[in-house]
Design an enzyme around this catalytic site. Structure first.
Site, short mmCIF file in Angstrom:
data_model
loop_
_atom_site.label_atom_id
_atom_site.label_comp_id
_atom_site.label_asym_id
_atom_site.label_seq_id
_atom_site.Cartn_x
_atom_site.Cartn_y
_atom_site.Cartn_z
N ARG A 15 -15.44 18.36 24.12
CA ARG A 15 -14.91 17.20 24.87
C ARG A 15 -15.01 17.45 26.37
O ARG A 15 -15.40 16.57 27.14
CB ARG A 15 -13.46 16.92 24.48
CG ARG A 15 -13.30 16.21 23.17
CD ARG A 15 -11.84 15.76 22.98
NE ARG A 15 -11.66 15.13 21.70
CZ ARG A 15 -11.97 13.86 21.44
NH1 ARG A 15 -12.49 13.11 22.38
NH2 ARG A 15 -11.76 13.36 20.25
N ARG A 16 -14.63 18.66 26.78
CA ARG A 16 -14.68 18.99 28.21
C ARG A 16 -16.12 19.03 28.71
O ARG A 16 -16.43 18.53 29.79
CB ARG A 16 -13.99 20.32 28.46
CG ARG A 16 -12.50 20.25 28.30
CD ARG A 16 -11.86 21.59 28.52
NE ARG A 16 -10.42 21.51 28.30
CZ ARG A 16 -9.67 22.56 28.06
NH1 ARG A 16 -10.19 23.77 28.01
NH2 ARG A 16 -8.38 22.41 27.87
N ARG A 85 -26.38 21.93 8.26
CA ARG A 85 -25.16 22.08 7.47
C ARG A 85 -25.45 22.13 5.98
O ARG A 85 -24.59 22.53 5.20
CB ARG A 85 -24.19 20.95 7.77
CG ARG A 85 -24.56 19.63 7.12
CD ARG A 85 -23.71 18.48 7.63
NE ARG A 85 -23.87 17.28 6.84
CZ ARG A 85 -24.89 16.45 6.88
NH1 ARG A 85 -25.90 16.71 7.68
NH2 ARG A 85 -24.92 15.38 6.14
#
Length: 120
Positions: A15-16, A85
């Protein structure tokens, strides 16, 4: 708990890095993959808790550690690319089936096999 904390921190860092404020869940593709990988751990199969009691401790511990490792590799693979994944996802699913089968076998053995009075 530490496992989930690690994944939550990865979301915070992403997010940052990409300047995506909560409650937004979309933005840069790398952030979205990290966010979805984290959501898969919070909402999906977390850990095979409760299945280990009828299993021998060593078998349950090894299977549990392998499961946690595959979920970690799932997160890493998903954070890199969505296709990354799949291998760890299938491996963790196989481990869950193995744990379930061992748990059922342990329960059947506990209830169906005669027990020695020395253990009671």
């Amino acid at each position: 708990v530490l496992f989930l904390a690690y994944f939550a921190l990865q979301v915070i860092y992403a997010r940052r890095k990409y300047k995506i404020s909560p409650p937004e869940t979309t933005g840069h593709p790398e952030f979205e993959r990290i966010f979805r990988a984290h959501s898969g751990h919070v909402c999906g199969p977390l850990a095979p808790s409760g299945l280990g009691s009828p299993l021998p401790a060593g078998v349950a511990a090894v299977c549990g550690l392998l499961y946690l490792y595959t979920r970690f590799k799932y997160f890493q693979g998903y954070a890199m690319a969505a296709q990354g994944r799949l291998g760890p996802l299938y491996a963790s699913a196989r481990l869950l089936w193995l744990l379930l089968g061992l748990a059922v076998a342990g329960l059947l053995a506990h209830f169906l096999l005669p027990h020695s009075s020395a253990w009671v």
